[in-house]
Motif scaffolding. Structure first.
Motif, PDB file in Angstrom:
ATOM      1  N   UNK A  47       0.803  -1.221   0.000  1.00 27.87           N
ATOM      2  CA  UNK A  47       0.000   0.000   0.000  1.00 27.87           C
ATOM      3  C   UNK A  47       0.832   1.265   0.000  1.00 27.87           C
ATOM      4  N   UNK A  48       0.344   2.274   0.699  1.00 24.51           N
ATOM      5  CA  UNK A  48       1.051   3.547   0.773  1.00 24.51           C
ATOM      6  C   UNK A  48       2.274   3.479   1.660  1.00 24.51           C
ATOM      7  N   UNK A  49       2.440   2.360   2.380  1.00 24.21           N
ATOM      8  CA  UNK A  49       3.628   2.197   3.221  1.00 24.21           C
ATOM      9  C   UNK A  49       4.845   1.758   2.411  1.00 24.21           C
ATOM     10  N   UNK A  50       4.662   1.410   1.145  1.00 25.31           N
ATOM     11  CA  UNK A  50       5.813   1.056   0.303  1.00 25.31           C
ATOM     12  C   UNK A  50       6.768   2.235   0.242  1.00 25.31           C
ATOM     13  N   UNK A  51       8.036   1.940   0.408  1.00 31.66           N
ATOM     14  CA  UNK A  51       9.055   2.993   0.430  1.00 31.66           C
ATOM     15  C   UNK A  51       9.396   3.451  -0.985  1.00 31.66           C
ATOM     16  N   UNK A  52      10.096   4.565  -1.069  1.00 32.26           N
ATOM     17  CA  UNK A  52      10.583   5.018  -2.370  1.00 32.26           C
ATOM     18  C   UNK A  52      11.520   3.977  -2.976  1.00 32.26           C
ATOM     19  N   UNK A  53      12.270   3.282  -2.125  1.00 28.65           N
ATOM     20  CA  UNK A  53      13.149   2.219  -2.613  1.00 28.65           C
ATOM     21  C   UNK A  53      12.337   1.089  -3.232  1.00 28.65           C
ATOM     22  N   UNK A 110      -4.916  -6.067  -5.390  1.00 26.86           N
ATOM     23  CA  UNK A 110      -5.225  -5.638  -4.032  1.00 26.86           C
ATOM     24  C   UNK A 110      -3.941  -5.662  -3.212  1.00 26.86           C
ATOM     25  N   UNK A 111      -3.742  -4.636  -2.408  1.00 27.35           N
ATOM     26  CA  UNK A 111      -2.606  -4.593  -1.505  1.00 27.35           C
ATOM     27  C   UNK A 111      -1.422  -3.811  -2.024  1.00 27.35           C
ATOM     28  N   UNK A 112      -0.813  -4.244  -3.119  1.00 24.22           N
ATOM     29  CA  UNK A 112       0.436  -3.652  -3.577  1.00 24.22           C
ATOM     30  C   UNK A 112       0.211  -2.656  -4.701  1.00 24.22           C
ATOM     31  N   UNK A 113       0.312  -1.393  -4.372  1.00 25.56           N
ATOM     32  CA  UNK A 113       0.185  -0.356  -5.400  1.00 25.56           C
ATOM     33  C   UNK A 113       1.359  -0.404  -6.365  1.00 25.56           C
ATOM     34  N   UNK A 120      -1.224  -7.050   4.747  1.00 25.27           N
ATOM     35  CA  UNK A 120      -1.615  -6.588   3.416  1.00 25.27           C
ATOM     36  C   UNK A 120      -1.066  -7.519   2.341  1.00 25.27           C
ATOM     37  N   UNK A 121       0.169  -7.979   2.512  1.00 28.03           N
ATOM     38  CA  UNK A 121       0.754  -8.918   1.553  1.00 28.03           C
ATOM     39  C   UNK A 121      -0.018 -10.239   1.540  1.00 28.03           C
ATOM     40  N   UNK A 122      -0.433 -10.688   2.727  1.00 24.50           N
ATOM     41  CA  UNK A 122      -1.220 -11.927   2.779  1.00 24.50           C
ATOM     42  C   UNK A 122      -2.562 -11.744   2.091  1.00 24.50           C
TER      43      UNK A 122
END
Length: 269
Positions: free
Chosen positions: A98-104, A149-152, A202-204
């Motif tokens: 989600x939005x917690x994914x880092x810039x990396x 779902x989950x990973x933007x 979220x990954x699950x």
């Protein structure tokens, strides 16, 4: 396209879908260079694949998103077997939630899921135009036609991979270059298993959404669909035929489809 006698490079080919595509290409008479990240896994893949086609496969450890490593794989194929006629841009990553994914996470997703395809095309298309033929196979995902779902980061970059494949086909399809875009749903690979076992909720959820939306296919069955699609030079390769129905529903009524996806997400949570 006739696969027999074709020289191919397959990225992400030490396991999963990439390994299965390499195996089926070899079984149908192609010569293949496999590219993956680590020397150990590449060596194991080459040893295994050589049992199906002795002397017809070579391997290289490298980063599919690095132009120098892509060039090295293409040069290896040329030196061992001849000019590359088919490039399978198969390697992919699923990073961040989600939005917690880092810039990396975002940067790595863009590099591997999209720019690796762009860089490979830059290296190969001029020669293909000179020869009047070439084949680019892009492994995207049903997420590139629908969403994930989950990973933007995964969803957005897989959409971009589909868009780049479309652009290649539109731009060069009348000049001898064929393009196919592989868009499966759940496949029995490490990526799906890692998601199911992740400590991240979220990954699950993302992995469950994929696994519950249709059959989880074996990689070799996906590769069979790929070989059929290449034979017919078909743009969309959909091992899960229901993806086409989902895609049509999405296009027919976007708001209704979005509402349905929200309900599906809530039901999985």
């Amino acid at each position: 396209m006739k696969v027999a006698g074709t020289v191919a490079v397959v990225t992400g080919a030490a396991g999963g879908i990439g390994y299965a595509i390499a195996r089926r290409l070899l079984e149908h008479g192609a010569q293949v260079v496999v590219l993956d990240l680590t020397a150990r896994t590449v060596e194991a893949a080459v040893d295994s694949l050589s049992r199906h086609a002795p002397g017809q496969v070579a391997g290289l450890a490298g980063d599919c998103s690095a132009e120098d490593d892509l060039r090295a794989a293409i040069d290896l194929a040329r030196a061992r077997f001849g000019p590359v006629g088919l490039f399978a841009a198969n390697a992919g990553v699923a990073l961040g939630s989600g939005l917690e994914a880092s810039d990396t996470d975002w940067a790595a997703s863009v590099e591997v899921n999209l720019l690796a395809h762009v860089r490979a095309a830059r290296l190969l298309v001029p020669g293909w135009l000179d020869r009047g033929r070439g084949y680019f196979l892009s492994t995207a995902s049903a997420a590139g036609l629908l969403t994930q779902l989950g990973s933007a980061a995964y969803s957005v970059t897989k959409h971009a991979a589909v868009a780049f494949a479309e652009w290649l086909s539109v731009t060069y399809g009348s000049r001898g270059i064929a393009v196919s875009c592989l868009c499966p749903m759940g496949v029995n690979t490490a990526m799906l298993h890692d998601g199911r076992q992740s400590a991240d909720a979220v990954a699950r959820l993302a992995a469950k959404a994929v696994a519950d939306s249709g059959a989880v296919m074996e990689p070799l069955d996906v590769a069979d669909a790929v070989l059929e699609g290449i034979r017919d030079e078909r743009f969309l390769i959909l091992p899960h035929p229901e993806v086409l129905g989902f895609f049509r529903h999405k296009a027919a009524d976007y708001d209704r489809w979005l509402a349905g996806m929200r309900r599906y997400q809530e039901a999985l949570a």
